[in-house]
Design a protein around this motif. Structure first.
Motif, PDB file in Angstrom:
ATOM      1  N   UNK A   1       0.835  -1.201   0.000  1.00 30.71           N
ATOM      2  CA  UNK A   1       0.000   0.000   0.000  1.00 30.71           C
ATOM      3  C   UNK A   1       0.875   1.259   0.000  1.00 30.71           C
ATOM      4  N   UNK A   2       0.411   2.279  -0.710  1.00 29.43           N
ATOM      5  CA  UNK A   2       1.124   3.553  -0.698  1.00 29.43           C
ATOM      6  C   UNK A   2       0.504   4.459   0.354  1.00 29.43           C
ATOM      7  N   UNK A   3       1.175   5.580   0.623  1.00 29.07           N
ATOM      8  CA  UNK A   3       0.598   6.552   1.548  1.00 29.07           C
ATOM      9  C   UNK A   3      -0.641   7.202   0.940  1.00 29.07           C
ATOM     10  N   UNK A   4      -0.818   7.047  -0.379  1.00 24.29           N
ATOM     11  CA  UNK A   4      -1.983   7.592  -1.056  1.00 24.29           C
ATOM     12  C   UNK A   4      -2.982   6.475  -1.338  1.00 24.29           C
ATOM     13  N   UNK A   5      -3.467   5.815  -0.286  1.00 26.32           N
ATOM     14  CA  UNK A   5      -4.471   4.765  -0.471  1.00 26.32           C
ATOM     15  C   UNK A   5      -5.832   5.268  -0.007  1.00 26.32           C
ATOM     16  N   UNK A   6      -6.858   4.967  -0.814  1.00 28.42           N
ATOM     17  CA  UNK A   6      -8.199   5.483  -0.546  1.00 28.42           C
ATOM     18  C   UNK A   6      -9.239   4.388  -0.731  1.00 28.42           C
ATOM     19  N   UNK A   7     -10.394   4.594  -0.084  1.00 31.60           N
ATOM     20  CA  UNK A   7     -11.524   3.707  -0.360  1.00 31.60           C
ATOM     21  C   UNK A   7     -11.937   3.851  -1.821  1.00 31.60           C
ATOM     22  N   UNK A   8     -12.074   5.118  -2.255  1.00 33.42           N
ATOM     23  CA  UNK A   8     -12.515   5.402  -3.624  1.00 33.42           C
ATOM     24  C   UNK A   8     -11.684   6.535  -4.197  1.00 33.42           C
ATOM     25  N   UNK A   9     -11.260   6.366  -5.450  1.00 32.88           N
ATOM     26  CA  UNK A   9     -10.626   7.452  -6.206  1.00 32.88           C
ATOM     27  C   UNK A   9     -11.528   7.789  -7.386  1.00 32.88           C
ATOM     28  N   UNK A  10     -11.818   9.067  -7.538  1.00 28.12           N
ATOM     29  CA  UNK A  10     -12.576   9.574  -8.681  1.00 28.12           C
ATOM     30  C   UNK A  10     -11.586  10.240  -9.632  1.00 28.12           C
ATOM     31  N   UNK A  11     -11.588   9.816 -10.874  1.00 25.90           N
ATOM     32  CA  UNK A  11     -10.696  10.386 -11.888  1.00 25.90           C
ATOM     33  C   UNK A  11     -11.497  11.372 -12.733  1.00 25.90           C
ATOM     34  N   UNK A  12     -11.125  12.640 -12.676  1.00 26.62           N
ATOM     35  CA  UNK A  12     -11.802  13.665 -13.470  1.00 26.62           C
ATOM     36  C   UNK A  12     -12.521  14.672 -12.600  1.00 26.62           C
ATOM     37  N   UNK A  13     -12.143  15.940 -12.742  1.00 26.79           N
ATOM     38  CA  UNK A  13     -12.697  17.000 -11.914  1.00 26.79           C
ATOM     39  C   UNK A  13     -13.695  17.885 -12.636  1.00 26.79           C
ATOM     40  N   UNK A  14     -14.433  17.308 -13.571  1.00 30.41           N
ATOM     41  CA  UNK A  14     -15.556  18.033 -14.145  1.00 30.41           C
ATOM     42  C   UNK A  14     -16.750  17.935 -13.211  1.00 30.41           C
ATOM     43  N   UNK A  15     -17.907  18.391 -13.662  1.00 34.22           N
ATOM     44  CA  UNK A  15     -19.062  18.425 -12.772  1.00 34.22           C
ATOM     45  C   UNK A  15     -19.517  17.015 -12.383  1.00 34.22           C
ATOM     46  N   UNK A  16     -19.324  16.027 -13.252  1.00 35.22           N
ATOM     47  CA  UNK A  16     -19.728  14.656 -12.917  1.00 35.22           C
ATOM     48  C   UNK A  16     -18.827  14.071 -11.834  1.00 35.22           C
ATOM     49  N   UNK A  17     -17.526  14.254 -11.989  1.00 29.80           N
ATOM     50  CA  UNK A  17     -16.601  13.757 -10.971  1.00 29.80           C
ATOM     51  C   UNK A  17     -16.778  14.475  -9.649  1.00 29.80           C
ATOM     52  N   UNK A  18     -16.984  15.796  -9.700  1.00 27.69           N
ATOM     53  CA  UNK A  18     -17.166  16.578  -8.476  1.00 27.69           C
ATOM     54  C   UNK A  18     -18.451  16.183  -7.755  1.00 27.69           C
ATOM     55  N   UNK A  19     -19.520  15.897  -8.516  1.00 26.62           N
ATOM     56  CA  UNK A  19     -20.790  15.472  -7.912  1.00 26.62           C
ATOM     57  C   UNK A  19     -20.631  14.143  -7.194  1.00 26.62           C
ATOM     58  N   UNK A  20     -19.921  13.220  -7.803  1.00 23.41           N
ATOM     59  CA  UNK A  20     -19.696  11.924  -7.165  1.00 23.41           C
ATOM     60  C   UNK A  20     -18.854  12.081  -5.902  1.00 23.41           C
ATOM     61  N   UNK A  21     -17.836  12.911  -5.966  1.00 20.81           N
ATOM     62  CA  UNK A  21     -16.988  13.175  -4.807  1.00 20.81           C
ATOM     63  C   UNK A  21     -17.830  13.722  -3.656  1.00 20.81           C
ATOM     64  N   UNK A  22     -18.735  14.637  -3.972  1.00 15.79           N
ATOM     65  CA  UNK A  22     -19.610  15.234  -2.963  1.00 15.79           C
ATOM     66  C   UNK A  22     -20.514  14.178  -2.330  1.00 15.79           C
ATOM     67  N   UNK A  23     -21.143  13.348  -3.144  1.00 14.92           N
ATOM     68  CA  UNK A  23     -22.063  12.350  -2.605  1.00 14.92           C
ATOM     69  C   UNK A  23     -21.340  11.302  -1.775  1.00 14.92           C
ATOM     70  N   UNK A  24     -20.142  10.917  -2.195  1.00 23.95           N
ATOM     71  CA  UNK A  24     -19.362   9.975  -1.393  1.00 23.95           C
ATOM     72  C   UNK A  24     -19.019  10.569  -0.034  1.00 23.95           C
TER      73      UNK A  24
END
Length: 458
Positions: free
Chosen positions: A1-24
């Motif tokens: 594991x790296x120090x950058x390990x996450x439950x979920x990674x969202x790739x892409x910071x458009x409105x779709x990616x940002x919306x998913x990040x918010x809901x998570x």
């Protein structure tokens, strides 16, 4: 594991990616989430206000939507509206204008009248306007340059006082701002991290970017046309190809229309009909468009991505068949040629004005200019199995902990609805909790009962 390990990674910071990040962040118990963005800011490509028509597509005036599709789009559009109201983003990110779909001439007038009867039950606020009423609401669509009424019969169906317009970059910024305020969670954002490779090792996804290395238990790729590019690199979605369609706009030198004016969509054409919108980024001046031009690259106004296009198209006999079926129709051939000419200097404005005069009869070449730097690229997905263009959004859920989303219009409007679809898949896969009640209380529109006198609209 790296120090950058996450439950979920969202790739892409458009409105779709940002919306998913918010809901998570807001509605699940995921403790560590991350968003990776290729560029130095959110929504720098298709979610930027200059790259789209800034429209909240709810299905009431989009004449290419069936009643079934309109109902689905209305539900997700209301999520955007409720979010903006919750965070008091009215007149900052979300705006109200009047809106119309107009029918010009005998056939279109009959079509609009019939459509109004069919759609009124789904949109009780819809009204039908005759020529005299339209002259008061939108005089520019009735009178020619000499001040004379246009000779054709014309009707409009539409509404006043509904929320119609959104700065989707502003919405993206708000999603992220609200997410990083959440306490007791890791909500990391990394800019200037272009994803170069995604590899699954065991049950963990390893993501190599231009800047670092990340790992995650689940990955969702919301990277526009590059979503399919990355899917292909991992061996997924080979039955799909990507046809990047670029949309350009023409900007008026003033406010010509008071609100949004859409035309009847030609059912043969898979792309949006020309319409006029008040541009919220340019003092409400009227913007006309979009045009539709196939562009052999995945990102507009950015260098490169030509090779990415070739890889993502995956040219073969199925692609040839799709193109042949499209171009054998004279309406589509003429449409393709005309839209190509709309991009050619010296003659483009003259040709474009001829089409735009169906909305504004008095429009002249001097009234508009080619909107340099406006427009984006929409990833129209080609289904090789069915040998046809897929209209609307496409998603590849591998069932293996990674999802690839391709979201042409109305993807921005549907961002919160698409996000909750993915949230439910993520929670089931990772055994996380999803607070569905809170989500529905905050974002799902509760339809008023018939005859409810306490319902208030803007």
């Amino acid at each position: 594991m790296t120090q950058h390990h996450y439950n979920v990674i969202v790739v892409g910071g458009g409105v779709s990616g940002a919306a998913l990040f918010y809901e998570l962040g807001r509605y699940t118990d995921a403790s560590k989430i991350c968003l990776l963005e290729k560029y130095g800011s959110l929504a720098s490509l298709n979610s930027n206000g200059s790259a789209n028509s800034q429209t909240i597509h709810c299905g009431d005036i989009e004449t290419n939507y069936t009643l079934e599709k309109a109902a689905a789009v209305k539900k997700t559009a209301k999520m955007v509206e409720k979010y903006c109201l919750q965070y008091k983003l009215e007149d900052k990110v979300m705006f109200a204008h009047q809106k119309l779909a107009i029918g010009v001439g005998f056939e279109e007038v009959a079509y609009i009248k019939n459509r109004f009867k069919e759609f009124k039950s789904l949109y009780p606020y819809l009204e039908l306007y005759n020529k005299e009423q339209l002259a008061e609401m939108e005089p520019a669509i009735i009178y020619d340059k000499n001040g004379q009424e246009r000779p054709e019969d014309i009707v409009g169906m539409g509404a006043k006082g509904e929320y119609t317009t959104c700065d989707f970059k502003g919405l993206s910024d708000s999603f992220i701002d609200e997410t990083i305020k959440i306490k007791d969670k890791v909500t990391d954002i990394f800019f200037n991290n272009e994803v170069e490779n995604i590899q699954k090792i065991g049950s963990t996804y390893h993501i190599q970017t231009t800047m670092s290395h990340f790992t995650a238990d689940f990955v969702v790729v919301n990277a526009g046309a590059h979503s399919l590019f990355l899917a292909h690199k991992m061996g997924h979605g080979h039955d799909f190809g990507c046809l990047p369609m670029a949309g350009s706009f023409y900007l008026a030198d003033r406010k010509i229309l008071n609100g949004k004016v859409y035309m009847v969509q030609n059912p043969k054409l898979p792309f949006a009909a020309l319409h006029g919108d008040p541009d919220i980024l340019v003092n409400g001046f009227t913007r006309f468009g979009p045009t539709a031009l196939m562009l052999p690259k995945l990102e507009r106004f950015r260098s490169g991505t030509y090779l990415d296009f070739i890889k993502t198209l995956r040219f073969d006999h199925n692609i040839i068949k799709i193109f042949y079926d499209l171009l054998k129709d004279s309406d589509i051939r003429n449409y393709v040629l005309k839209n190509f000419m709309f991009e050619v200097p010296f003659i483009n404005k003259k040709l474009f004005v001829q089409d735009a005069r169906k909305i504004v009869p008095s429009l002249t070449e001097d009234d508009i200019s080619y909107a340099k730097g406006f427009g984006g690229v929409r990833p129209q997905i080609l289904d090789k199995k069915k040998q046809k263009i897929m209209l609307g959004e496409a998603s590849i859920n591998t069932g293996e902990g990674i999802i690839f989303n391709m979201t042409p219009s109305p993807g921005a409007t549907s961002c919160l609805g698409n996000a909750v679809r993915d949230v439910e898949v993520i929670c089931e896969h990772l055994n996380l909790k999803f607070n569905k009640k809170q989500f529905e209380d905050e974002l799902v529109d509760k339809e008023p009962t018939k005859g409810d006198k306490n319902v208030k609209r803007k």
